[in-house]
Scaffold this motif. Structure first.
Motif, PDB file in Angstrom:
ATOM      1  N   ILE A   1      -2.436   7.338   6.782  1.00 32.86           N
ATOM      2  CA  ILE A   1      -1.113   7.037   6.141  1.00 32.86           C
ATOM      3  C   ILE A   1      -0.408   6.052   7.085  1.00 32.86           C
ATOM      4  O   ILE A   1       0.125   4.998   6.738  1.00 32.86           O
ATOM      5  N   LYS A   2      -0.347   6.410   8.590  1.00 32.76           N
ATOM      6  CA  LYS A   2       0.509   5.722   9.396  1.00 32.76           C
ATOM      7  C   LYS A   2      -0.410   4.379   9.621  1.00 32.76           C
ATOM      8  O   LYS A   2       0.357   3.419   9.915  1.00 32.76           O
ATOM      9  N   ARG A   3      -1.483   4.232   9.692  1.00 34.75           N
ATOM     10  CA  ARG A   3      -2.404   3.129   9.890  1.00 34.75           C
ATOM     11  C   ARG A   3      -2.387   2.167   8.682  1.00 34.75           C
ATOM     12  O   ARG A   3      -2.351   0.743   9.010  1.00 34.75           O
ATOM     13  N   ALA A   4      -2.148   2.650   7.490  1.00 30.56           N
ATOM     14  CA  ALA A   4      -2.460   1.824   6.358  1.00 30.56           C
ATOM     15  C   ALA A   4      -1.394   1.470   5.348  1.00 30.56           C
ATOM     16  O   ALA A   4      -1.319   0.588   4.737  1.00 30.56           O
ATOM     17  N   ALA A   5      -0.587   2.418   5.288  1.00 30.36           N
ATOM     18  CA  ALA A   5       0.613   2.425   4.276  1.00 30.36           C
ATOM     19  C   ALA A   5       1.787   1.804   4.618  1.00 30.36           C
ATOM     20  O   ALA A   5       2.185   1.939   5.750  1.00 30.36           O
ATOM     21  N   ASP A   6       2.565   1.294   3.652  1.00 37.77           N
ATOM     22  CA  ASP A   6       3.927   0.761   3.855  1.00 37.77           C
ATOM     23  C   ASP A   6       4.964   1.976   3.497  1.00 37.77           C
ATOM     24  O   ASP A   6       5.781   2.023   4.227  1.00 37.77           O
ATOM     25  N   ARG A   7       4.568   2.710   2.411  1.00 45.85           N
ATOM     26  CA  ARG A   7       5.620   3.602   1.948  1.00 45.85           C
ATOM     27  C   ARG A   7       4.839   4.912   1.667  1.00 45.85           C
ATOM     28  O   ARG A   7       3.402   4.804   1.264  1.00 45.85           O
ATOM     29  N   VAL A   8       5.428   6.058   1.502  1.00 38.78           N
ATOM     30  CA  VAL A   8       4.478   7.421   1.016  1.00 38.78           C
ATOM     31  C   VAL A   8       5.533   8.069   0.185  1.00 38.78           C
ATOM     32  O   VAL A   8       6.508   8.202   0.250  1.00 38.78           O
TER      33      VAL A   8
ATOM     34  N   ILE B   1       0.856  -1.233  -0.003  1.00 36.20           N
ATOM     35  CA  ILE B   1       0.191  -0.022  -0.134  1.00 36.20           C
ATOM     36  C   ILE B   1       0.959   1.202   0.117  1.00 36.20           C
ATOM     37  O   ILE B   1       1.596   1.342   0.865  1.00 36.20           O
ATOM     38  N   LEU B   2       1.075   2.112  -1.067  1.00 32.42           N
ATOM     39  CA  LEU B   2       1.622   3.196  -1.270  1.00 32.42           C
ATOM     40  C   LEU B   2       0.743   4.452  -1.107  1.00 32.42           C
ATOM     41  O   LEU B   2      -0.350   4.493  -1.726  1.00 32.42           O
ATOM     42  N   ALA B   3       0.957   5.431  -0.181  1.00 33.44           N
ATOM     43  CA  ALA B   3       0.239   6.350   0.118  1.00 33.44           C
ATOM     44  C   ALA B   3       0.865   7.444  -0.963  1.00 33.44           C
ATOM     45  O   ALA B   3       2.132   7.627  -1.022  1.00 33.44           O
ATOM     46  N   LEU B   4       0.016   8.406  -1.555  1.00 35.70           N
ATOM     47  CA  LEU B   4       0.335   9.345  -2.373  1.00 35.70           C
ATOM     48  C   LEU B   4      -0.236  10.898  -1.789  1.00 35.70           C
ATOM     49  O   LEU B   4      -1.282  10.819  -1.566  1.00 35.70           O
ATOM     50  N   LEU B   5       0.844  11.510  -1.221  1.00 33.72           N
ATOM     51  CA  LEU B   5       0.335  12.718  -0.458  1.00 33.72           C
ATOM     52  C   LEU B   5       1.024  13.979  -1.162  1.00 33.72           C
ATOM     53  O   LEU B   5       2.051  14.038  -1.737  1.00 33.72           O
ATOM     54  N   GLY B   6       0.295  14.862  -0.971  1.00 31.08           N
ATOM     55  CA  GLY B   6       0.339  16.389  -1.637  1.00 31.08           C
ATOM     56  C   GLY B   6      -0.773  17.262  -1.531  1.00 31.08           C
ATOM     57  O   GLY B   6      -2.012  16.880  -1.099  1.00 31.08           O
TER      58      GLY B   6
ATOM     59  N   LEU C   1      -2.834   4.860  -2.512  1.00 30.65           N
ATOM     60  CA  LEU C   1      -4.085   5.521  -1.670  1.00 30.65           C
ATOM     61  C   LEU C   1      -3.768   6.922  -1.607  1.00 30.65           C
ATOM     62  O   LEU C   1      -2.756   7.545  -1.060  1.00 30.65           O
ATOM     63  N   ILE C   2      -4.538   7.904  -2.298  1.00 31.59           N
ATOM     64  CA  ILE C   2      -4.277   9.184  -2.322  1.00 31.59           C
ATOM     65  C   ILE C   2      -4.962   9.759  -1.085  1.00 31.59           C
ATOM     66  O   ILE C   2      -6.331   9.521  -0.934  1.00 31.59           O
ATOM     67  N   THR C   3      -4.352  10.255  -0.266  1.00 33.94           N
ATOM     68  CA  THR C   3      -4.973  10.664   1.155  1.00 33.94           C
ATOM     69  C   THR C   3      -4.382  11.853   1.644  1.00 33.94           C
ATOM     70  O   THR C   3      -3.136  12.311   1.320  1.00 33.94           O
TER      71      THR C   3
ATOM     72  N   THR D   1      10.177   9.751  -1.674  1.00 39.13           N
ATOM     73  CA  THR D   1       9.317   8.462  -1.259  1.00 39.13           C
ATOM     74  C   THR D   1      10.115   7.909   0.032  1.00 39.13           C
ATOM     75  O   THR D   1      11.258   7.804   0.194  1.00 39.13           O
ATOM     76  N   PHE D   2       9.336   7.687   0.910  1.00 41.42           N
ATOM     77  CA  PHE D   2       9.903   7.202   2.488  1.00 41.42           C
ATOM     78  C   PHE D   2       9.110   6.028   2.955  1.00 41.42           C
ATOM     79  O   PHE D   2       7.694   5.948   2.499  1.00 41.42           O
ATOM     80  N   ASP D   3       9.841   5.358   3.686  1.00 43.82           N
ATOM     81  CA  ASP D   3       9.132   4.234   4.539  1.00 43.82           C
ATOM     82  C   ASP D   3       8.088   5.001   5.551  1.00 43.82           C
ATOM     83  O   ASP D   3       8.893   5.910   6.184  1.00 43.82           O
ATOM     84  N   VAL D   4       6.992   4.559   5.774  1.00 44.71           N
ATOM     85  CA  VAL D   4       6.151   5.363   6.799  1.00 44.71           C
ATOM     86  C   VAL D   4       6.521   5.233   8.043  1.00 44.71           C
ATOM     87  O   VAL D   4       6.468   6.457   8.871  1.00 44.71           O
ATOM     88  N   SER D   5       7.118   4.019   8.595  1.00 47.94           N
ATOM     89  CA  SER D   5       7.716   3.816   9.731  1.00 47.94           C
ATOM     90  C   SER D   5       9.088   4.849  10.132  1.00 47.94           C
ATOM     91  O   SER D   5       9.257   5.195  11.173  1.00 47.94           O
ATOM     92  N   ASP D   6       9.565   5.437   9.109  1.00 50.51           N
ATOM     93  CA  ASP D   6      10.818   6.446   9.528  1.00 50.51           C
ATOM     94  C   ASP D   6      10.255   8.061   9.218  1.00 50.51           C
ATOM     95  O   ASP D   6      11.363   8.647   9.447  1.00 50.51           O
ATOM     96  N   VAL D   7       9.148   8.428   9.154  1.00 49.59           N
ATOM     97  CA  VAL D   7       8.511   9.786   9.138  1.00 49.59           C
ATOM     98  C   VAL D   7       7.493   9.996   9.977  1.00 49.59           C
ATOM     99  O   VAL D   7       6.815   9.271  10.442  1.00 49.59           O
TER     100      VAL D   7
END
Length: 511
Positions: free
Chosen positions: A206-213, A35-40, A198-200, A224-230
């Motif tokens: 993002i923290k609950r659902a995604a692997d990367r963002v 699950i990749l989050a797309l943030l902007g 996942l555009i959100t 692009t970042f691992d969600v656990s690192d940001v």
């Protein structure tokens, strides 16, 4: 993620609209089963990028690889054949069709000379049960809630067999419980090997659902970042390019006289069923009253009755001690009511009209903008330019069609128009639906400024964070009546969730 096989690679994507680069050298990779989050920010280019991937737009330049092969996605049919499906933020459903008809539309199967509805219904029911989507295929779309329409869109993509799934702001209209269920659904899909974008704008999700963002800003890749690192704060800063205040500074309310009084209100819904069953509450000047509840428990009917768009069967609506029950929309507006609707494109704006025309919708017939049935367009444009500057509407000019603005800037047009009326009562229904943290911060600040001016604000929202942060008092709607009234500092998400399911509050206890 252990699996690093890329199913999607978008390389150096550029999309140029007559000199404006909505996407400017963007790179994105999606791995199998993640699950990749797309943030902007709104207007950053997220939807444009995903429209390119789903075949709605062609890139000006760049390359797309799907499962290691370079492809040209000329239209949605090509995307579908590649196993790519998109659930759009603004649903693409025919309201007069049934759920079943909407799902199979464009993907029909036949049995002899007839459509094979029986087999299609069986498949849809199996998918609905498998992913806990709980949708009746025989119901018309016009008869189901917005949250259920969202599920129909998800079923539509699943029915077409997509294994690369794009969700554009999928939780914008869902309750906390439904969001939890949705996240569980997409995690199960990912476990099965489906790849999800996942555009959100919701950082907690993002923290609950995604692997990367992947973060994009002003049409360009930020990284692009691992969600656990940001952290959430870091993601917000990466998205908007500045520090974002994640916690509202809300001074104590200084309340005045009763502005809105609703007494024993009974209103029927579109199907003729009683949706409000004797609703009563007061709202005073200088306070924000939050209305929480699961979608479909009378919120639409309450707002429509208050704004004159729906007939009240019995009961009374008083605004500043004057009976305004069943008055016409314009009379209610001129009594001092501003309305920020839940769907900006459907109810708040006339999309082909210019920004200046949309900003003038509530006062074009008043002086100085018109006199003796003659419109003074120079003054309308001048006033629009003032509002564009005051409310920081990002545009190249007031003559631009409002449809050309990003979602956040479209919402700012509505906020500017309605707050410019200087009304005593502001009805804000889902005022930040589908917006990014920067736009949410701005709109929340505007509402608090109006509260400080002594305005009465009725906030109807399905976002519990928004209700908890902004409200001075909270009433919870369930089945057309109030299941409890609480103060945000004395309650919790869990208690609100229980009240939303119909467990009533008696005194200080749930019963």
């Amino acid at each position: 993620m252990e699996n690093t096989t890329n199913v999607i690679e978008m390389k150096h994507i550029v999309k140029d609209f007559n000199g404006f680069k909505a996407n400017n050298d963007i790179n994105l990779t999606l791995r199998k089963g993640e699950i990749l989050a797309l943030l902007g920010e709104n207007g950053a280019g997220k939807s444009t990028l995903m429209s390119i991937l789903s075949g709605l737009l062609m890139p000006t330049s760049g390359e797309i690889d799907v499962r290691g092969q370079e492809v040209e996605i000329k239209n949605p049919t090509v995307a579908k054949n590649l196993g790519i499906g998109m659930v759009h933020q603004h649903f693409m459903l025919m309201e007069s069709f049934t759920v079943l008809e909407n799902i199979i539309l464009g993907h029909e199967t036949t049995k002899g000379p007839k459509l094979d509805f029986k087999n299609a219904q069986q498949q849809i029911e199996e998918l609905s049960q498998r992913y806990n989507l709980n949708i009746d295929p025989k119901k018309k779309v016009s008869e189901i809630t917005v949250a259920q329409q969202q599920r129909v869109e998800i079923l539509k993509v699943l029915y077409r067999g997509a294994d690369i799934m794009i969700f554009d702001e999928p939780t914008a209209v869902l309750t906390p419980q439904e969001i939890t269920e949705f996240i569980q659904i997409i995690k199960e899909l990912a476990k099965e090997g489906k790849s999800i974008i996942l555009i959100t704008h919701k950082l907690e999700e993002i923290k609950r659902a995604a692997d990367r963002v992947t973060v994009i800003r002003a049409g360009k890749s930020v990284g692009t970042f691992d969600v656990s690192d940001v952290t959430n704060n870091r993601l917000a800063e990466l998205m908007v390019g500045r520090h974002v205040n994640m916690k509202l500074d809300k001074p104590s309310a200084e309340v005045g006289k009763t502005t809105l009084k609703v007494s024993d209100l009974k209103v029927k819904n579109k199907q003729g069923i009683l949706a409000l069953k004797g609703l009563s509450f007061n709202l005073r000047a200088g306070e924000i009253l939050g209305v929480a509840g699961i979608d479909g428990n009378g919120q639409d009917e309450l707002v429509r009755a208050l704004t004159g768009m729906q007939h009240v069967d019995s009961g009374k609506i008083s605004i500043n001690d004057e009976d305004m029950t069943n008055q016409k929309v314009r009379k209610i507006t001129e009594k001092g009511v501003s309305y920020i609707p839940s769907d900006r494109q459907k109810y708040g704006l006339i999309l082909p009209f210019s920004i200046s025309d949309n900003l003038a919708l509530q006062n074009y017939y008043h002086q100085p903008y018109s006199s003796h049935h003659v419109m003074h367009y120079d003054l309308i444009h001048q006033h629009a330019d003032e509002l564009i500057k005051k409310f920081d509407i990002r545009t190249t000019g007031s003559s631009l069609p409002v449809s050309d603005l990003s979602g956040g800037n479209q919402q700012k047009v509505i906020i500017a128009r309605e707050l410019d009326l200087d009304s005593d009562l502001i009805i804000a229904f889902q005022p930040t639906r589908g917006l990014d943290v920067g736009a949410i911060e701005y709109i929340h600040q505007q509402l608090l400024l109006e509260r400080a001016k002594g305005k009465a604000i009725l906030l109807i929202s399905y976002e519990l964070d928004e209700i908890m942060q902004l409200s001075d008092r909270i009433i919870v709607l369930h089945d057309g009546d109030i299941s409890g009234e609480v103060k945000p500092e004395e309650t919790s998400d869990e208690e609100l969730g229980l009240l939303m399911t119909g467990i009533k509050k008696e005194g200080n206890a749930l019963a």
